[in-house]
Scaffold this motif. Structure first.
Motif, PDB file in Angstrom:
ATOM      1  N   SER A 143      -6.993   9.741 -14.890  1.00  0.00           N
ATOM      2  CA  SER A 143      -7.938  10.499 -15.709  1.00  0.00           C
ATOM      3  C   SER A 143      -9.337   9.907 -15.762  1.00  0.00           C
ATOM      4  O   SER A 143     -10.232  10.531 -16.316  1.00  0.00           O
ATOM      5  CB  SER A 143      -7.398  10.629 -17.147  1.00  0.00           C
ATOM      6  N   ASN A 144      -9.552   8.717 -15.216  1.00  0.00           N
ATOM      7  CA  ASN A 144     -10.873   8.087 -15.214  1.00  0.00           C
ATOM      8  C   ASN A 144     -11.314   7.791 -13.785  1.00  0.00           C
ATOM      9  O   ASN A 144     -10.478   7.615 -12.896  1.00  0.00           O
ATOM     10  CB  ASN A 144     -10.847   6.772 -16.015  1.00  0.00           C
ATOM     11  N   PRO A 145     -12.621   7.738 -13.524  1.00  0.00           N
ATOM     12  CA  PRO A 145     -13.120   7.476 -12.159  1.00  0.00           C
ATOM     13  C   PRO A 145     -13.051   5.994 -11.796  1.00  0.00           C
ATOM     14  O   PRO A 145     -14.045   5.386 -11.399  1.00  0.00           O
ATOM     15  CB  PRO A 145     -14.552   7.990 -12.225  1.00  0.00           C
ATOM     16  N   VAL A 146     -11.900   5.387 -11.918  1.00  0.00           N
ATOM     17  CA  VAL A 146     -11.699   3.987 -11.550  1.00  0.00           C
ATOM     18  C   VAL A 146     -10.501   3.897 -10.617  1.00  0.00           C
ATOM     19  O   VAL A 146      -9.597   4.732 -10.659  1.00  0.00           O
ATOM     20  CB  VAL A 146     -11.492   3.089 -12.787  1.00  0.00           C
ATOM     21  N   PHE A 147     -10.509   2.880  -9.769  1.00  0.00           N
ATOM     22  CA  PHE A 147      -9.386   2.654  -8.876  1.00  0.00           C
ATOM     23  C   PHE A 147      -9.151   1.160  -8.734  1.00  0.00           C
ATOM     24  O   PHE A 147     -10.014   0.335  -9.077  1.00  0.00           O
ATOM     25  CB  PHE A 147      -9.621   3.313  -7.513  1.00  0.00           C
ATOM     26  N   VAL A 148      -7.989   0.802  -8.246  1.00  0.00           N
ATOM     27  CA  VAL A 148      -7.602  -0.593  -8.107  1.00  0.00           C
ATOM     28  C   VAL A 148      -7.225  -0.858  -6.653  1.00  0.00           C
ATOM     29  O   VAL A 148      -6.654   0.000  -5.983  1.00  0.00           O
ATOM     30  CB  VAL A 148      -6.430  -0.941  -9.059  1.00  0.00           C
ATOM     31  N   THR A 149      -7.599  -2.016  -6.151  1.00  0.00           N
ATOM     32  CA  THR A 149      -7.279  -2.413  -4.781  1.00  0.00           C
ATOM     33  C   THR A 149      -6.571  -3.763  -4.795  1.00  0.00           C
ATOM     34  O   THR A 149      -6.680  -4.537  -5.760  1.00  0.00           O
ATOM     35  CB  THR A 149      -8.541  -2.525  -3.911  1.00  0.00           C
ATOM     36  N   SER A 150      -5.869  -4.038  -3.702  1.00  0.00           N
ATOM     37  CA  SER A 150      -5.207  -5.330  -3.555  1.00  0.00           C
ATOM     38  C   SER A 150      -5.568  -5.930  -2.208  1.00  0.00           C
ATOM     39  O   SER A 150      -5.681  -5.227  -1.204  1.00  0.00           O
ATOM     40  CB  SER A 150      -3.688  -5.175  -3.667  1.00  0.00           C
ATOM     41  N   SER A 151      -5.769  -7.230  -2.204  1.00  0.00           N
ATOM     42  CA  SER A 151      -6.004  -8.002  -0.979  1.00  0.00           C
ATOM     43  C   SER A 151      -5.467  -9.391  -1.285  1.00  0.00           C
ATOM     44  O   SER A 151      -4.286  -9.524  -1.610  1.00  0.00           O
ATOM     45  CB  SER A 151      -7.487  -8.003  -0.614  1.00  0.00           C
ATOM     46  N   ASN A 152      -6.303 -10.422  -1.222  1.00  0.00           N
ATOM     47  CA  ASN A 152      -5.873 -11.708  -1.768  1.00  0.00           C
ATOM     48  C   ASN A 152      -6.086 -11.758  -3.271  1.00  0.00           C
ATOM     49  O   ASN A 152      -5.709 -12.724  -3.929  1.00  0.00           O
ATOM     50  CB  ASN A 152      -6.610 -12.857  -1.080  1.00  0.00           C
ATOM     51  N   THR A 153      -6.711 -10.691  -3.815  1.00  0.00           N
ATOM     52  CA  THR A 153      -6.884 -10.528  -5.256  1.00  0.00           C
ATOM     53  C   THR A 153      -6.570  -9.086  -5.635  1.00  0.00           C
ATOM     54  O   THR A 153      -6.504  -8.200  -4.779  1.00  0.00           O
ATOM     55  CB  THR A 153      -8.322 -10.850  -5.694  1.00  0.00           C
ATOM     56  N   GLY A 162     -15.661  -5.032   0.509  1.00  0.00           N
ATOM     57  CA  GLY A 162     -14.887  -6.106  -0.092  1.00  0.00           C
ATOM     58  C   GLY A 162     -15.069  -7.416   0.653  1.00  0.00           C
ATOM     59  O   GLY A 162     -15.639  -7.463   1.746  1.00  0.00           O
ATOM     60  N   ALA A 163     -14.540  -8.485   0.063  1.00  0.00           N
ATOM     61  CA  ALA A 163     -14.674  -9.807   0.672  1.00  0.00           C
ATOM     62  C   ALA A 163     -13.669 -10.017   1.795  1.00  0.00           C
ATOM     63  O   ALA A 163     -13.943 -10.725   2.762  1.00  0.00           O
ATOM     64  CB  ALA A 163     -14.510 -10.888  -0.392  1.00  0.00           C
ATOM     65  N   ASP A 175     -10.508  -3.665   7.631  1.00  0.00           N
ATOM     66  CA  ASP A 175     -11.895  -3.968   7.987  1.00  0.00           C
ATOM     67  C   ASP A 175     -12.770  -4.261   6.771  1.00  0.00           C
ATOM     68  O   ASP A 175     -14.003  -4.144   6.838  1.00  0.00           O
ATOM     69  CB  ASP A 175     -12.499  -2.808   8.780  1.00  0.00           C
ATOM     70  N   ASN A 176     -12.140  -4.596   5.636  1.00  0.00           N
ATOM     71  CA  ASN A 176     -12.839  -5.002   4.396  1.00  0.00           C
ATOM     72  C   ASN A 176     -13.566  -3.860   3.701  1.00  0.00           C
ATOM     73  O   ASN A 176     -14.380  -4.112   2.809  1.00  0.00           O
ATOM     74  CB  ASN A 176     -13.856  -6.122   4.659  1.00  0.00           C
ATOM     75  N   ASN A 177     -13.281  -2.601   4.062  1.00  0.00           N
ATOM     76  CA  ASN A 177     -14.005  -1.470   3.485  1.00  0.00           C
ATOM     77  C   ASN A 177     -13.076  -0.544   2.709  1.00  0.00           C
ATOM     78  O   ASN A 177     -11.932  -0.329   3.103  1.00  0.00           O
ATOM     79  CB  ASN A 177     -14.704  -0.655   4.578  1.00  0.00           C
ATOM     80  N   VAL A 178     -13.606  -0.004   1.605  1.00  0.00           N
ATOM     81  CA  VAL A 178     -13.005   1.136   0.907  1.00  0.00           C
ATOM     82  C   VAL A 178     -13.984   2.291   1.054  1.00  0.00           C
ATOM     83  O   VAL A 178     -15.181   2.143   0.733  1.00  0.00           O
ATOM     84  CB  VAL A 178     -12.747   0.835  -0.580  1.00  0.00           C
ATOM     85  N   LYS A 179     -13.503   3.443   1.531  1.00  0.00           N
ATOM     86  CA  LYS A 179     -14.395   4.567   1.800  1.00  0.00           C
ATOM     87  C   LYS A 179     -13.926   5.811   1.053  1.00  0.00           C
ATOM     88  O   LYS A 179     -12.715   6.032   0.898  1.00  0.00           O
ATOM     89  CB  LYS A 179     -14.456   4.850   3.304  1.00  0.00           C
ATOM     90  N   LEU A 180     -14.900   6.591   0.588  1.00  0.00           N
ATOM     91  CA  LEU A 180     -14.646   7.838  -0.126  1.00  0.00           C
ATOM     92  C   LEU A 180     -15.015   8.996   0.795  1.00  0.00           C
ATOM     93  O   LEU A 180     -16.141   9.073   1.293  1.00  0.00           O
ATOM     94  CB  LEU A 180     -15.459   7.890  -1.421  1.00  0.00           C
ATOM     95  N   TRP A 181     -14.048   9.931   1.015  1.00  0.00           N
ATOM     96  CA  TRP A 181     -14.224  11.013   1.982  1.00  0.00           C
ATOM     97  C   TRP A 181     -14.109  12.367   1.304  1.00  0.00           C
ATOM     98  O   TRP A 181     -13.294  12.550   0.405  1.00  0.00           O
ATOM     99  CB  TRP A 181     -13.162  10.926   3.078  1.00  0.00           C
ATOM    100  N   ASP A 182     -14.926  13.311   1.757  1.00  0.00           N
ATOM    101  CA  ASP A 182     -14.823  14.705   1.329  1.00  0.00           C
ATOM    102  C   ASP A 182     -13.908  15.435   2.321  1.00  0.00           C
ATOM    103  O   ASP A 182     -14.353  15.863   3.391  1.00  0.00           O
ATOM    104  CB  ASP A 182     -16.214  15.350   1.291  1.00  0.00           C
TER     105      ASP A 182
END
Length: 448
Positions: free
Chosen positions: A164-174, A152-153, A130-137
């Motif tokens: 160790s860092n507050p970054v993440f990576v996602t995949s779609s058409n990019t 996302g697009a 559904d084009n979304n990345v969500k952060l849950w507690d």
């Protein structure tokens, strides 16, 4: 008159503490033990038989499972007893592995949940179609709304978080790099694929990312330069990637050609090893935290375990009700395996089918270590090898193995006939670890 007596100190045979095994005096002169090899072989044979007798890999399932198929699993690398699962109806469940019950359950996405990852704070990141990345507690059992939403697009296919860092990576058409504190991606790491279906951070050299695309490619990215580095193209598509947590350069790729390949990112022109035995596409692969074993889940409804340096599986797990497997994970203590399948159940398996998690005395531990040493010493003896390798497999697996063996023999026979009728040297033998590779390309970096 002198009288000589035999005497010995109690320190020689009495244990110094209660946890130690009693010491036994032994004369290791081989002339006094002419049948030592025969006795040890018999003990190794009995130990191998008992290992198969007590093999019971299936532990149980987590709760009541999902109402739809389980397509992704995530484990918390900082906790032994926590795992999350996502299903095809958009529901995410967070599990306590000790009690095997869910601690949180909520509808996260409108559609299939494609990926899960745990961040540094123990919160859960999820992505969906559904084009979304969500952060849950997930510490809150009554969770209904996300802490943060990233838009996302297009629909996402996979997600992974930096260690160790507050970054993440996602995949779609990019392939996109995100910062948890920003609403838009910070970098686009794509290189030519129409759709990217898997992405993973290196667990040791954490600036390196590997991704697998629909164009049958595996791409190595470097987030320091914000660009891809090199691309490997294979004959068939890669479904999943797992980095070795101990050997930083090595990663395993689950392929559609029914094999798993182990690569060294420094030399992608050949595979370090090929893991065979599956009879359908391999959907997922995961390394154990020790880096010595890996587990695979396949579309043929079986789980297989491999030692890193061996090409054939050491064990195969299956049940009558288990359907197509889409995700498998080792727990963080390397003792158990989680699997998610198409019928909605999440099953727990022992990594060592005959082991038990009960507390063992020093004498029991010494006996197990002695038996393992004997089995390793005599593993190539015909009878021991036959017993240790024998497994009961479903009938359809047995039939598919026979068909696959016949097909491979036919292909090999055809190549031999063509080689006999061709000019000498015009048809060289293809190396098993290289024949699935089409080519390797390197990204041109602009000169400063």
């Amino acid at each position: 008159m002198k009288v000589k007596t035999l005497s010995r100190s109690s320190d020689v045979y009495l244990p110094s503490r209660n946890s130690e095994v009693s010491r036994l005096p032994r004369n290791l002169n081989p002339e006094l033990h002419p049948f030592e090899r025969a006795r040890e072989y018999t003990r190794a044979l009995n130990a191998t038989k008992l290992e198969r007798v007590f093999a019971a890999p299936f532990v149980g399932q987590l709760g009541n499972g999902h109402r739809d198929g389980v397509y992704c699993l995530a484990k918390n690398i900082r906790r032994l007893n926590a795992a999350a699962s996502g299903s095809g109806d958009g529901v995410i469940k967070y599990w306590d592995l000790t009690t095997r019950e869910e601690t949180a359950s909520f509808i996260a996405h409108q559609g299939i949940v494609k990926g899960l990852a745990v961040n540094l704070d123990g919160n859960l990141l999820s992505c969906g179609s559904d084009n979304n990345v969500k952060l849950w507690d997930v510490t809150n059992s009554a969770v209904t709304t996300p802490i943060k939403t990233f838009l996302g697009a297009t629909g996402f296919t996979a997600i992974d978080h930096h260690r160790s860092n507050p970054v993440f990576v996602t995949s779609s058409n990019t392939v996109e790099l995100w910062d948890e504190n920003r609403s838009k991606p910070t970098a686009d790491l794509s290189w030519g694929a129409d759709n990217v279906n898997a992405v993973k951070f290196n667990q040791t050299e954490q600036s390196i990312i590997a991704s697998a695309g629909s164009d049958r490619s595996i791409v190595i990215h470097d987030i320091r330069s914000g660009a891809p580095v090199q691309k490997l193209v294979t004959l068939m598509r890669t479904n999943a990637i797992s980095w070795n947590p101990i050997e930083a350069f090595n990663f395993a790729a689950a392929n559609e050609d029914q094999n798993v390949y182990l690569y060294d990112m420094r030399k992608l022109t050949r595979a370090l090893n090929v893991y065979k035995d599956h009879v359908s596409a391999v959907m997922d692969v995961d390394f154990s935290p020790t880096g010595q074993e890996l587990v695979t889940g396949s579309y043929d409804k079986t789980i297989r375990l491999y030692k890193v340096k061996e090409g054939h599986s050491r064990d195969i797990y299956h049940t009558k009700r288990m359907q197509r497997l889409f995700c498998v994970r080792f727990t963080m203590d390397s003792k158990y395996i989680l699997s998610g399948s198409d019928e909605g159940n999440i099953r727990v398996w022992r990594a060592d089918a005959s082991s038990r998690s009960s507390v063992k005395s020093a004498r029991e531990r010494a006996k197990l270590e002695y038996d393992n040493a004997l089995k390793e010493r005599y593993k190539d003896m015909p009878e021991i090898r036959r017993i240790s390798r024998h497994r009961h497999v479903p009938g359809y697996i047995k039939t598919a193995e026979g068909i696959k063996k016949t097909q491979l023999a036919s292909i090999k026979n055809k190549e031999e006939n063509m080689r006999k009728r061709s000019k000498k040297g015009s048809m060289p033998y293809a190396k098993e670890r290289e024949k699935h590779i089409i080519g390797v390309a390197f990204k041109d970096t602009p000169k400063s």
